[in-house]
Scaffold this motif. Structure first.
Motif, PDB file in Angstrom:
ATOM      1  N   LEU A 297      -4.404   9.000 -20.521  1.00  0.00           N
ATOM      2  CA  LEU A 297      -3.836   8.608 -19.232  1.00  0.00           C
ATOM      3  C   LEU A 297      -4.879   8.628 -18.114  1.00  0.00           C
ATOM      4  CD1 LEU A 297      -0.347  10.382 -19.073  1.00  0.00           C
ATOM      5  CD2 LEU A 297      -0.961   8.165 -20.050  1.00  0.00           C
ATOM      6  N   THR A 298      -4.637   7.821 -17.127  1.00  0.00           N
ATOM      7  CA  THR A 298      -5.428   7.835 -15.899  1.00  0.00           C
ATOM      8  C   THR A 298      -4.509   8.188 -14.745  1.00  0.00           C
ATOM      9  OG1 THR A 298      -6.898   6.106 -16.732  1.00  0.00           O
ATOM     10  CG2 THR A 298      -6.921   6.505 -14.362  1.00  0.00           C
ATOM     11  N   LEU A 299      -4.866   9.224 -13.973  1.00  0.00           N
ATOM     12  CA  LEU A 299      -4.074   9.661 -12.837  1.00  0.00           C
ATOM     13  C   LEU A 299      -4.754   9.251 -11.534  1.00  0.00           C
ATOM     14  CD1 LEU A 299      -2.737  11.397 -15.064  1.00  0.00           C
ATOM     15  CD2 LEU A 299      -2.626  13.280 -13.415  1.00  0.00           C
ATOM     16  N   HIS A 300      -3.960   8.707 -10.638  1.00  0.00           N
ATOM     17  CA  HIS A 300      -4.449   8.325  -9.312  1.00  0.00           C
ATOM     18  C   HIS A 300      -3.622   9.053  -8.267  1.00  0.00           C
ATOM     19  CE1 HIS A 300      -6.922   4.775 -10.506  1.00  0.00           C
ATOM     20  NE2 HIS A 300      -6.085   4.771 -11.547  1.00  0.00           N
ATOM     21  N   ALA A 301      -4.254   9.457  -7.193  1.00  0.00           N
ATOM     22  CA  ALA A 301      -3.549  10.038  -6.054  1.00  0.00           C
ATOM     23  C   ALA A 301      -3.974   9.281  -4.805  1.00  0.00           C
ATOM     24  CB  ALA A 301      -3.886  11.522  -5.922  1.00  0.00           C
ATOM     25  N   SER A 302      -3.014   8.935  -3.950  1.00  0.00           N
ATOM     26  CA  SER A 302      -3.360   8.183  -2.741  1.00  0.00           C
ATOM     27  C   SER A 302      -2.517   8.653  -1.572  1.00  0.00           C
ATOM     28  CB  SER A 302      -3.202   6.681  -2.964  1.00  0.00           C
ATOM     29  OG  SER A 302      -1.857   6.343  -3.229  1.00  0.00           O
ATOM     30  N   TRP A 303      -3.038   8.365  -0.370  1.00  0.00           N
ATOM     31  CA  TRP A 303      -2.416   8.857   0.861  1.00  0.00           C
ATOM     32  C   TRP A 303      -2.283   7.678   1.825  1.00  0.00           C
ATOM     33  CZ3 TRP A 303      -5.149  12.724   4.654  1.00  0.00           C
ATOM     34  CH2 TRP A 303      -4.207  13.238   5.553  1.00  0.00           C
ATOM     35  N   VAL A 304      -1.076   7.190   1.983  1.00  0.00           N
ATOM     36  CA  VAL A 304      -0.791   6.018   2.806  1.00  0.00           C
ATOM     37  C   VAL A 304      -1.664   4.840   2.334  1.00  0.00           C
ATOM     38  CG1 VAL A 304      -0.368   5.204   5.153  1.00  0.00           C
ATOM     39  CG2 VAL A 304      -0.237   7.628   4.662  1.00  0.00           C
ATOM     40  N   THR A 305      -2.213   4.038   3.240  1.00  0.00           N
ATOM     41  CA  THR A 305      -3.021   2.894   2.819  1.00  0.00           C
ATOM     42  C   THR A 305      -4.009   2.559   3.920  1.00  0.00           C
ATOM     43  OG1 THR A 305      -2.895   0.697   1.805  1.00  0.00           O
ATOM     44  CG2 THR A 305      -1.472   1.091   3.705  1.00  0.00           C
ATOM     45  N   SER A 306      -4.733   1.492   3.760  1.00  0.00           N
ATOM     46  CA  SER A 306      -5.723   1.086   4.747  1.00  0.00           C
ATOM     47  C   SER A 306      -5.161   0.014   5.677  1.00  0.00           C
ATOM     48  CB  SER A 306      -6.974   0.547   4.053  1.00  0.00           C
ATOM     49  OG  SER A 306      -6.682  -0.693   3.422  1.00  0.00           O
ATOM     50  N   LEU A 307      -5.842  -0.227   6.778  1.00  0.00           N
ATOM     51  CA  LEU A 307      -5.449  -1.298   7.688  1.00  0.00           C
ATOM     52  C   LEU A 307      -5.467  -2.645   6.983  1.00  0.00           C
ATOM     53  CD1 LEU A 307      -7.439  -0.055  10.753  1.00  0.00           C
ATOM     54  CD2 LEU A 307      -5.032  -0.690  10.868  1.00  0.00           C
ATOM     55  N   VAL A 308      -6.492  -2.881   6.176  1.00  0.00           N
ATOM     56  CA  VAL A 308      -6.623  -4.155   5.475  1.00  0.00           C
ATOM     57  C   VAL A 308      -5.480  -4.338   4.485  1.00  0.00           C
ATOM     58  CG1 VAL A 308      -8.046  -5.496   3.887  1.00  0.00           C
ATOM     59  CG2 VAL A 308      -9.121  -4.245   5.771  1.00  0.00           C
ATOM     60  N   ALA A 309      -5.185  -3.289   3.707  1.00  0.00           N
ATOM     61  CA  ALA A 309      -4.116  -3.398   2.712  1.00  0.00           C
ATOM     62  C   ALA A 309      -2.748  -3.518   3.374  1.00  0.00           C
ATOM     63  CB  ALA A 309      -4.155  -2.200   1.772  1.00  0.00           C
ATOM     64  N   MET A 310      -2.555  -2.879   4.535  1.00  0.00           N
ATOM     65  CA  MET A 310      -1.280  -3.003   5.232  1.00  0.00           C
ATOM     66  C   MET A 310      -1.065  -4.435   5.714  1.00  0.00           C
ATOM     67  SD  MET A 310       0.324  -0.604   8.244  1.00  0.00           S
ATOM     68  CE  MET A 310       0.384   0.825   7.146  1.00  0.00           C
ATOM     69  N   THR A 311      -2.129  -5.039   6.203  1.00  0.00           N
ATOM     70  CA  THR A 311      -2.056  -6.446   6.605  1.00  0.00           C
ATOM     71  C   THR A 311      -1.726  -7.329   5.404  1.00  0.00           C
ATOM     72  OG1 THR A 311      -3.684  -6.049   8.346  1.00  0.00           O
ATOM     73  CG2 THR A 311      -3.318  -8.338   7.689  1.00  0.00           C
ATOM     74  N   GLU A 312      -2.387  -7.063   4.294  1.00  0.00           N
ATOM     75  CA  GLU A 312      -2.147  -7.807   3.050  1.00  0.00           C
ATOM     76  C   GLU A 312      -0.714  -7.624   2.581  1.00  0.00           C
ATOM     77  OE1 GLU A 312      -5.072  -7.692  -0.463  1.00  0.00           O
ATOM     78  OE2 GLU A 312      -3.507  -6.274  -1.044  1.00  0.00           O
ATOM     79  N   LEU A 313      -0.203  -6.402   2.677  1.00  0.00           N
ATOM     80  CA  LEU A 313       1.169  -6.127   2.241  1.00  0.00           C
ATOM     81  C   LEU A 313       2.175  -6.917   3.069  1.00  0.00           C
ATOM     82  CD1 LEU A 313       3.419  -4.594   0.767  1.00  0.00           C
ATOM     83  CD2 LEU A 313       3.075  -2.703   2.385  1.00  0.00           C
ATOM     84  N   ALA A 314       1.998  -6.921   4.388  1.00  0.00           N
ATOM     85  CA  ALA A 314       2.928  -7.663   5.239  1.00  0.00           C
ATOM     86  C   ALA A 314       2.943  -9.139   4.868  1.00  0.00           C
ATOM     87  CB  ALA A 314       2.548  -7.477   6.703  1.00  0.00           C
ATOM     88  N   GLU A 315       1.766  -9.698   4.622  1.00  0.00           N
ATOM     89  CA  GLU A 315       1.683 -11.106   4.239  1.00  0.00           C
ATOM     90  C   GLU A 315       2.330 -11.339   2.881  1.00  0.00           C
ATOM     91  OE1 GLU A 315      -2.496 -11.692   4.422  1.00  0.00           O
ATOM     92  OE2 GLU A 315      -2.533 -11.980   6.607  1.00  0.00           O
ATOM     93  N   ASN A 316       2.097 -10.422   1.938  1.00  0.00           N
ATOM     94  CA  ASN A 316       2.679 -10.566   0.600  1.00  0.00           C
ATOM     95  C   ASN A 316       4.199 -10.488   0.633  1.00  0.00           C
ATOM     96  OD1 ASN A 316       0.285 -10.922  -0.783  1.00  0.00           O
ATOM     97  ND2 ASN A 316       0.040  -8.768  -1.309  1.00  0.00           N
ATOM     98  N   LEU A 317       4.740  -9.532   1.395  1.00  0.00           N
ATOM     99  CA  LEU A 317       6.191  -9.390   1.474  1.00  0.00           C
ATOM    100  C   LEU A 317       6.832 -10.655   2.021  1.00  0.00           C
ATOM    101  CD1 LEU A 317       6.382  -5.732   2.796  1.00  0.00           C
ATOM    102  CD2 LEU A 317       7.164  -6.514   0.560  1.00  0.00           C
TER     103      LEU A 317
END
Length: 362
Positions: A297-317
């Motif tokens: 297995l590969t485990l990832h941990a993350s904390w919120v997101t970046s400005l760039v990814a948030m912009t990308e998410l809004a466009e994707n949604l």
């Protein structure tokens, strides 16, 4: 904007109440914008670290809350801009990324203001006035464009919960080649299911203790099945495997923040699976050899997101036709903020949001 001198803002005294106080409407300084707040979400971290009791949070010594207007999930419309603003101006619809970073450290330069290492780092609603008011003063650098196809409520949810879920799913590469297991069907878990659908996950299964939350999740139409957890993580994984018709899911995400939930996310992963941890608090306890090593297995941990990814998410949604507001079970006017917090801290089925500006309730 109509000239207003004062407004009401919501504060959290730390005794399980929310109170309104009058304050001056701020004026934007250099590189700042004044945003009329269309929607402002209530986050679980607001409940756990401010509403019930002021206490330290995420490496902050002492009480993290500095007695400011609460709310770190605002979205709205720019009504004024200060000197030096170049990208956003009056009339622009924006999401406010909830951390104002220094802009110079390595994390800020990557767009991860959430992990700013400078002393001047401030979170909206924690160390500087947030979105539970008619207006919020925002640094232009923390604003993200809100597509016309999305509402202010959509934007408020993107500001934190959906951004958190998106980052976790990006880290584990959710796509149409595999299935997705979501553990914990609070607002972030619901967001993970919806985003996972947009990213093409083949089959999406949710695990949740609360029958109310399972029922709410099923109404969204993005989960192929929801499962009540069994006594052990292994038994829960067996229930998930029965639904999938496979030994496990290629990607799993824990949004519960609980030890049992994290164990279920690990146990429910298939060999060579990828596990994402985004739920705050609690502990992680696992047997290593059989649970992790032998399954590769590969485990990832993350904390919120970046400005760039948030912009990308809004466009994707907007492109996917997915509306975050579908996870909202309750909406309140700012005058009813105490009732809103009581519900969010108790038996709400989905997300609770405030609508501070009557003119922007669309």
């Amino acid at each position: 904007m109509n000239e207003r001198r004062t407004m009401l803002g919501a504060y959290l005294p730390g005794d399980s109440t929310a109170v309104l106080r009058e304050l001056d409407v701020p004026r934007p300084g250099p590189n700042q914008v004044l945003v009329e707040v269309g929607a402002s979400g209530i986050c679980g971290s607001d409940i756990g670290y401010i509403y019930h009791e002021h206490k330290g949070h995420r490496g902050v010594d002492g009480a993290a809350y500095r007695g400011v207007v609460a709310g770190h999930e605002p979205a709205g419309r720019v009504v004024a801009s200060g000197p030096g603003c170049k990208r956003f101006g009056e009339g622009d619809r924006v999401i406010v990324y909830h951390i104002a970073g220094c802009g110079l450290c390595e994390n800020c330069r990557r767009g991860y203001f959430i992990s700013c290492s400078a002393e001047e780092r401030q979170a909206y609603g924690w160390q500087r006035d947030g979105g539970h008011a008619r207006y919020v003063l925002a640094e232009e650098a923390t604003c993200v464009p809100l597509p016309d196809a999305l509402s202010y409520v959509d934007g408020a949810l993107i500001a934190c919960g959906f951004g958190t879920a998106y980052e976790g799913l990006r880290r584990i590469g959710v796509n149409g080649d595999g299935d997705l297991l979501v553990v914990g069907l609070g607002p972030v878990g619901l967001a993970a299911g919806m985003i996972g659908k947009g990213m093409g996950a083949r089959t999406i299964v949710g695990v949740e203790v609360s029958p109310q939350r399972r029922a709410w999740a099923e109404k969204l139409g993005v989960f192929d099945a929801t499962v009540e957890p069994a006594e052990s993580a292994e038994d829960t994984a067996a229930l998930v495997a029965d639904v999938l018709g496979a030994p496990g899911a290629s990607t799993t995400i824990d949004c519960s923040g609980s030890r049992a939930g994290r164990s279920a996310a690990i146990a429910g992963a298939a060999e060579w699976g990828r596990v994402s941890l985004v739920g705050e608090g609690g502990t992680l306890e696992t047997e290593v050899s059989d649970a992790l090593l032998h399954k590769q297995l590969t485990l990832h941990a993350s904390w919120v997101t970046s400005l760039v990814a948030m912009t990308e998410l809004a466009e994707n949604l907007a492109r996917w036709g997915i509306r975050p507001q579908d996870v909202v079970s309750d909406r309140f006017a700012l005058d009813d903020v105490d009732e809103a917090y009581r519900l969010a801290a108790g038996a709400s089925q989905g997300k609770v949001v405030l609508l501070p500006s009557p003119e922007l309730r669309t």
